[in-house]
Design a protein around this motif. Structure first.
Motif, PDB file in Angstrom:
ATOM      1  N   ASP A  39       1.070  -0.966  -0.032  1.00 11.95           N
ATOM      2  CA  ASP A  39      -0.444   0.093  -0.041  1.00 11.95           C
ATOM      3  C   ASP A  39       1.239   1.327  -0.137  1.00 11.95           C
ATOM      4  O   ASP A  39       2.045   1.370   0.792  1.00 11.95           O
ATOM      5  CB  ASP A  39      -0.652  -0.336   1.266  1.00 11.95           C
ATOM      6  CG  ASP A  39      -2.078   0.775   1.399  1.00 11.95           C
ATOM      7  OD1 ASP A  39      -1.582   2.226   1.261  1.00 11.95           O
ATOM      8  OD2 ASP A  39      -2.616   0.957   1.327  1.00 11.95           O
ATOM      9  N   ARG A  40       0.589   2.035  -0.929  1.00  5.69           N
ATOM     10  CA  ARG A  40       1.704   3.116  -1.403  1.00  5.69           C
ATOM     11  C   ARG A  40       0.934   4.267  -0.362  1.00  5.69           C
ATOM     12  O   ARG A  40       2.436   4.699   0.784  1.00  5.69           O
ATOM     13  CB  ARG A  40       1.319   3.804  -2.180  1.00  5.69           C
ATOM     14  CG  ARG A  40       1.459   5.153  -3.153  1.00  5.69           C
ATOM     15  CD  ARG A  40       1.641   5.843  -3.781  1.00  5.69           C
ATOM     16  NE  ARG A  40       1.895   7.735  -4.179  1.00  5.69           N
ATOM     17  CZ  ARG A  40       3.583   7.719  -4.334  1.00  5.69           C
ATOM     18  NH1 ARG A  40       3.924   6.442  -5.104  1.00  5.69           N
ATOM     19  NH2 ARG A  40       3.847   8.864  -5.074  1.00  5.69           N
ATOM     20  N   GLU A  41       0.391   4.256   0.903  1.00  7.61           N
ATOM     21  CA  GLU A  41      -0.418   4.860   1.809  1.00  7.61           C
ATOM     22  C   GLU A  41       0.382   4.452   3.275  1.00  7.61           C
ATOM     23  O   GLU A  41       0.970   5.478   3.546  1.00  7.61           O
ATOM     24  CB  GLU A  41      -2.056   5.487   1.977  1.00  7.61           C
ATOM     25  CG  GLU A  41      -2.478   6.222   0.948  1.00  7.61           C
ATOM     26  CD  GLU A  41      -2.937   6.735   1.071  1.00  7.61           C
ATOM     27  OE1 GLU A  41      -3.807   8.047   1.713  1.00  7.61           O
ATOM     28  OE2 GLU A  41      -4.727   6.098   1.029  1.00  7.61           O
ATOM     29  N   TYR A  42       0.360   3.291   2.950  1.00  8.28           N
ATOM     30  CA  TYR A  42       1.160   3.309   4.761  1.00  8.28           C
ATOM     31  C   TYR A  42       2.278   3.257   4.542  1.00  8.28           C
ATOM     32  O   TYR A  42       3.127   3.501   5.908  1.00  8.28           O
ATOM     33  CB  TYR A  42       0.927   1.606   4.617  1.00  8.28           C
ATOM     34  CG  TYR A  42       1.412   1.321   5.832  1.00  8.28           C
ATOM     35  CD1 TYR A  42       0.781   1.648   7.440  1.00  8.28           C
ATOM     36  CD2 TYR A  42       1.840   0.027   5.497  1.00  8.28           C
ATOM     37  CE1 TYR A  42       1.560   0.689   8.164  1.00  8.28           C
ATOM     38  CE2 TYR A  42       2.838  -0.154   7.042  1.00  8.28           C
ATOM     39  CZ  TYR A  42       2.712   0.210   7.960  1.00  8.28           C
ATOM     40  OH  TYR A  42       3.023  -0.530   9.598  1.00  8.28           O
ATOM     41  N   ARG A 105      -3.453  13.941   7.810  1.00  7.13           N
ATOM     42  CA  ARG A 105      -2.943  13.912   6.500  1.00  7.13           C
ATOM     43  C   ARG A 105      -1.690  16.088   6.983  1.00  7.13           C
ATOM     44  O   ARG A 105      -1.146  16.245   6.991  1.00  7.13           O
ATOM     45  CB  ARG A 105      -3.110  14.049   4.815  1.00  7.13           C
ATOM     46  CG  ARG A 105      -1.546  13.904   4.680  1.00  7.13           C
ATOM     47  CD  ARG A 105      -1.432  13.867   3.164  1.00  7.13           C
ATOM     48  NE  ARG A 105      -2.012  15.572   2.716  1.00  7.13           N
ATOM     49  CZ  ARG A 105      -2.205  15.789   1.550  1.00  7.13           C
ATOM     50  NH1 ARG A 105      -1.736  15.459  -0.067  1.00  7.13           N
ATOM     51  NH2 ARG A 105      -2.759  17.107   0.475  1.00  7.13           N
ATOM     52  N   VAL A 157      -6.278   3.831   6.727  1.00  2.00           N
ATOM     53  CA  VAL A 157      -6.181   3.596   5.242  1.00  2.00           C
ATOM     54  C   VAL A 157      -6.012   2.270   5.970  1.00  2.00           C
ATOM     55  O   VAL A 157      -6.504   1.217   3.919  1.00  2.00           O
ATOM     56  CB  VAL A 157      -4.836   3.500   5.576  1.00  2.00           C
ATOM     57  CG1 VAL A 157      -3.928   2.546   4.664  1.00  2.00           C
ATOM     58  CG2 VAL A 157      -3.774   5.225   5.158  1.00  2.00           C
ATOM     59  N   MET A 214       2.814  11.011  -1.067  1.00  2.00           N
ATOM     60  CA  MET A 214       2.411   9.794  -0.938  1.00  2.00           C
ATOM     61  C   MET A 214       0.941   9.618   0.230  1.00  2.00           C
ATOM     62  O   MET A 214       0.616   8.353  -0.410  1.00  2.00           O
ATOM     63  CB  MET A 214       3.498   8.768  -0.445  1.00  2.00           C
ATOM     64  CG  MET A 214       5.069   8.632  -0.943  1.00  2.00           C
ATOM     65  SD  MET A 214       6.046   7.953   0.064  1.00  2.00           S
ATOM     66  CE  MET A 214       5.469   6.062  -0.344  1.00  2.00           C
ATOM     67  N   VAL A 215       0.368  10.608   0.305  1.00  2.00           N
ATOM     68  CA  VAL A 215      -0.566  10.153   1.155  1.00  2.00           C
ATOM     69  C   VAL A 215      -2.001  10.861   0.315  1.00  2.00           C
ATOM     70  O   VAL A 215      -1.926  12.184   0.535  1.00  2.00           O
ATOM     71  CB  VAL A 215      -0.775  10.571   2.471  1.00  2.00           C
ATOM     72  CG1 VAL A 215      -1.785  10.354   3.554  1.00  2.00           C
ATOM     73  CG2 VAL A 215       0.850   9.378   3.063  1.00  2.00           C
ATOM     74  N   ALA A 216      -2.675  10.465   0.677  1.00  2.00           N
ATOM     75  CA  ALA A 216      -4.277  10.909   0.138  1.00  2.00           C
ATOM     76  C   ALA A 216      -5.100  11.666   1.332  1.00  2.00           C
ATOM     77  O   ALA A 216      -5.270  11.677   2.512  1.00  2.00           O
ATOM     78  CB  ALA A 216      -5.194   9.995  -0.662  1.00  2.00           C
TER      79      ALA A 216
END
Length: 449
Positions: A39-42, A105, A157, A214-216
């Motif tokens: 997972d990109r966000e993680y 965020r 997430v 990297m985090v939405a």
């Protein structure tokens, strides 16, 4: 040690109802490291957290050395080290309530940028000591909202066993950053403390950039129209934790565990001198380092092995036994064991705490409504910080009057008794099920404007 993340918070509104039955009856598929790291966000949250932790530990070692070089005062150096805990004890829950008002965020990015600027100012040569300590205090004010927002964001997430394994990786990486940061910080402090501070400022800058890219973006969980007085919102955090039987049971067990888990690390220097009262200073210092590192090493192993190798339902059943074994692991101190045994005891304690904490976190998350995420984390982390500091302070004072091995051994016996009391008050399974179902209904309800 325990940046042991206190229990993180709630599941996003669109979490599947199956998560409720997971906690109660149905077997849950075991997550893998590849599941969470894919997972990109993680990865962004994990990387940003690692940078912040590494920079913090670098700075602690460097600033303490810088202040001691300027003042030659052990008291001033100790006060400089301790100032990072002050915001949690004084303003932690209030600052965590602020984090629930804004997108998580954004809270983390603003905290990173503010700490970057302030720690860069600390590196300016010639600052008077009161100004330097004041800047450090202002820098530390960014920790509660950042940590609370990160905890809450992680539960947006992930859900289910991926969340539990993600928490395990977070905790293990925290301890690894502590080991590397303190070692590197000690070396850099001897060469150039201001270089270490500059690196700390850089880690905050990179952390903010990672989060941005990297985090939405997600909206705040508490709409402006639902906000109340900030003090009342802070009180709501205490009310949800201690007014819900399931959450209260987890909180009491976590808080009780913190009373003894930090003692080997906090009294490592005293224990090293106790083991070698007339030893060479270099040898005593080396022994101190081994004792301090033993607990984080056990913590890393416990988080990774228990999190990865044991099935979710079994991990939940192990919460209580591991808490009890953690307290029992330090009781052999009564026999005044040698250095190797002391390190094994500390490592076992760290292993057990790391093994129980993510599962307790995951259970806590499921029973907590979304809108209380950051505030509940603030309550838990404030309690953890307060109890860790108090336990080291009290056992240190007792060690001024009685042999250290007796103090730690009897303190751990008292810990076993308290753990047994906490376990006797552990809520029944139906109370956890009811709390999880209530949280699910609240999380799925539409949010007003």
């Amino acid at each position: 040690m325990v940046h042991p993340s206190a229990p993180t918070n709630a599941s996003p509104p669109n979490d599947p109802p199956a998560q409720v039955t997971t906690a109660a009856s149905q077997p849950e598929r075991r997550a893998t490291f590849s599941d969470v790291l894919a997972d990109r966000e993680y990865r962004g949250i994990l990387c940003a957290g690692a940078l912040s932790w590494l920079g913090d530990y670098l700075a602690k070692a460097a600033v303490t050395a810088l202040v001691f070089d300027q003042t030659r005062s052990a008291g001033a150096a100790a006060a400089t080290f301790a100032i990072s805990f002050a915001p949690w004890l004084l303003l932690g829950p209030l600052l965590s309530a602020v984090a629930d008002r804004y997108p998580y965020r954004n809270v983390m990015i603003v905290s990173d940028v503010a700490r970057m600027v302030l720690i860069a100012l600390v590196a300016v040569p010639g600052l008077p000591l009161p100004v330097l300590i004041g800047l450090l205090f202002l820098t530390a004010l960014g920790n509660p909202p950042y940590d609370s927002a990160r905890s809450a964001l992680l539960s947006q997430v992930f859900s289910g066993d991926r969340l539990v394994l993600g928490i395990s990786l977070n905790l293990s990486l925290n301890q690894t950053a502590q080991i590397v940061g303190y070692l590197a910080g000690g070396v850099l402090a001897a060469l150039s403390p201001r270089l270490a501070l500059g690196l700390d400022a850089a880690t905050f800058a990179v952390s903010a950039l990672v989060l941005w890219t990297m985090v939405a973006h997600r909206p705040a969980v508490n709409a402006r129209s639902t906000r109340r007085n900030l003090v009342r919102e802070t009180g709501d955090g205490f009310a949800i934790v201690f007014g819900t039987a399931a959450l209260r049971g987890i909180a009491v067990l976590v808080f009780t565990s913190m009373l003894f888990a930090i003692v080997p690390e906090g009294l490592a220097v005293v224990w090293a001198h106790h083991l070698e009262p007339n030893g060479d200073p270099a040898e005593v210092g080396f022994n101190q380092g081994l004792i301090m590192l033993a607990s984080p090493v056990g913590y890393v192993l416990g988080g990774l092995l228990v999190g990865r190798l044991i099935a979710p339902e079994t991990r939940r059943r192990l919460i209580r036994p591991l808490a009890l074994v953690a307290a029992l692991s330090l009781v052999p101190a009564l026999a005044d064991p040698p250095l190797f045994t002391v390190c094994v005891m500390a490592a076992v304690c760290g292993f057990c705490i790391a093994g129980m904490m993510p599962a307790a976190n995951g259970l806590f998350v499921q029973a907590l409504p979304n809108q209380y995420r950051a505030r509940a984390f603030g309550v838990m982390q404030t309690g953890v910080q307060l109890l860790q500091g108090a336990s080291v302070l009290v056992t240190g004072m007792l060690a001024n009057h009685w042999p250290l091995h007796q103090v730690i051994g009897l303190w751990s016996v008292a810990g076993v008794v308290l753990i047994l009391v906490a376990l006797s008050a552990w809520p029944a399974a139906d109370l956890f099920t009811a709390a999880i179902e209530r949280a699910r209904r609240l999380n799925e309800a539409p949010v007003a404007g």
